[in-house]
Design an enzyme around this catalytic site. Structure first.
Site, short mmCIF file in Angstrom:
data_model
loop_
_atom_site.label_atom_id
_atom_site.label_comp_id
_atom_site.label_asym_id
_atom_site.label_seq_id
_atom_site.Cartn_x
_atom_site.Cartn_y
_atom_site.Cartn_z
N ASN A 1 0.90 -1.17 0.00
CA ASN A 1 0.00 0.00 0.00
C ASN A 1 0.93 1.20 0.00
OD1 ASN A 1 -2.40 1.29 2.43
ND2 ASN A 1 -2.39 1.54 0.23
N ASN B 1 -15.05 2.77 2.00
CA ASN B 1 -14.10 1.70 1.70
C ASN B 1 -14.84 0.38 1.85
OD1 ASN B 1 -11.31 3.19 1.62
ND2 ASN B 1 -12.34 4.01 3.42
N CYS C 1 -4.52 -2.42 3.43
CA CYS C 1 -5.21 -1.22 3.93
C CYS C 1 -5.26 -1.31 5.45
CB CYS C 1 -6.61 -1.12 3.34
SG CYS C 1 -7.51 0.35 3.89
N GLY C 2 -4.59 -0.36 6.11
CA GLY C 2 -4.50 -0.41 7.56
C GLY C 2 -5.83 -0.16 8.24
N THR C 3 -6.55 0.86 7.80
CA THR C 3 -7.83 1.16 8.46
C THR C 3 -8.86 0.07 8.16
OG1 THR C 3 -8.33 2.61 6.58
CG2 THR C 3 -7.59 3.67 8.63
N GLU D 1 -10.63 0.24 -1.98
CA GLU D 1 -10.55 1.49 -1.24
C GLU D 1 -11.33 2.62 -1.91
OE1 GLU D 1 -6.97 3.14 0.13
OE2 GLU D 1 -6.07 1.25 0.78
N ARG D 2 -12.02 3.39 -1.09
CA ARG D 2 -12.68 4.61 -1.57
C ARG D 2 -11.66 5.51 -2.23
NH1 ARG D 2 -14.99 8.87 2.85
NH2 ARG D 2 -12.79 8.71 3.45
N CYS E 1 -5.46 6.93 7.40
CA CYS E 1 -4.70 6.06 6.50
C CYS E 1 -3.70 5.30 7.37
CB CYS E 1 -4.00 6.89 5.44
SG CYS E 1 -3.14 5.90 4.21
N GLY E 2 -4.07 4.08 7.74
CA GLY E 2 -3.27 3.34 8.72
C GLY E 2 -1.87 3.01 8.25
N ASN F 1 -12.35 7.05 8.78
CA ASN F 1 -12.88 6.95 7.43
C ASN F 1 -13.89 5.80 7.42
OD1 ASN F 1 -11.08 4.85 7.78
ND2 ASN F 1 -9.99 5.14 5.88
#
Ligand SMILES: N[C@H](CCC[C@H](N)C(=O)O)C(=O)O
Length: 280
Positions: free
Chosen positions: A14, A189, A216-218, A207-208, A74-75, A156
């Protein structure tokens, strides 16, 4: 030639273009963010990250998607920025302010970085959703038959679908319709999650504003919250994505979501800006 210096980093693939605007401001707008993130004509990245001065933390992190939209969290980038700040300040712990609040990043074994991503938001109006409903069983069904996601906001919005096999989902066909459904006024997302035999989770993400990413961290945070709420895990899990593994915990004592994983530097450079052409 005018230019913007940057460093390219990634967390499990990412990837991010990171610009440090703390000492001299860097003006980014939607078209410039789109141009920089473009993988054919720009540097290319999943998110453009711009560091700004902060009165509440070591830095403010502004997050731009390739479509020019901004995100509140954004993780994976928070881990990358955390590593940069830890190295720069020669400290083991740093703070990063985002639109969603101040996060803490710290060193972990094996060169990994741990980020305290704060508390999830679970009420329908916090996701946000377009109408009142139980976020543990969102009233949504895609024409493919996928339905009944869990909604979580980690700064998010995330819609988490539990499926028999996350790797079998046609993410590119299904993701965009869910991302832009009117049920999600700020879009969302989209995650597809399945349980592996060893109790870990397999996550594939759309992802959005960015599309399918390697990690994707979040979304990993949202997955561990959603799986716990559904009784599939007990607050801790390894999350396996296309790009690799993150270790997640939704702590019971303070309700914070803790994420640990690797970061990497790819290269640095200068983004050339078009010459100023004065009209004759
Ligand atoms: N890649 C990021 C998520 C970006 C989220 C962005 N796509 C949005 O919320 O609009 C992560 O590691 O958490």
């Amino acid at each position: 030639m005018d230019g913007i210096s940057f460093i390219k980093m990634h967390g499990l693939g990412n990837d991010f273009v990171i610009v440090d605007g703390r000492s001299s401001p860097v003006e980014i707008n939607e078209p410039l963010a789109q141009a920089i993130a473009n993988r054919r004509t720009g540097v290319g990245c999943d998110q453009l990250i711009v560091l700004e001065p902060s009165s509440a933390a070591d830095a403010f992190m502004r997050i731009w998607n390739p479509d020019g939209s901004e995100s509140g969290a954004c993780g994976n980038a928070t881990r990358c920025v955390g590593a940069l700040l830890i190295a720069g300040k020669r400290r083991n712990t740093v703070t990063i302010e985002t639109l969603a609040g101040v996060l803490t990043a710290s060193t972990a074994p094996d060169g990994f970085i741990t980020v305290d991503m704060g508390e999830p938001s679970l009420a329908w109006e916090q996701i946000p959703l377009a109408r009142a409903m139980d976020t543990l069983h969102v009233d949504y069904r895609h024409s493919s038959g996928l339905q009944d996601p869990v909604a979580v906001n980690m700064g998010n919005p995330h819609a988490v679908f539990f499926v028999p096999d996350a790797e079998a989902v046609d993410v590119e066909a299904i993701g965009p319709a869910i991302e832009t459904d009117p049920l999600f006024p700020e879009r969302t997302n989209v995650s597809f999650v399945s349980r592996k035999a060893d109790g870990s989770l397999r996550l594939v993400v759309w992802e959005r504003g960015a599309g399918r990413t390697l990690a994707c961290g979040t979304a990993s945070c949202a997955a561990v919250v959603a799986a716990t709420r559904r009784g599939l895990i007990d607050r801790k899990a390894a999350i396996w994505m296309d790009g690799g593994r993150l270790d997640l915990e939704w702590r019971a004592d303070d309700n914070h979501v803790i994420m640990t994983g690797p970061i990497a530097v790819s290269f640095s450079g200068v983004i050339a800006l078009p010459p100023r052409v004065e009209a004759a």
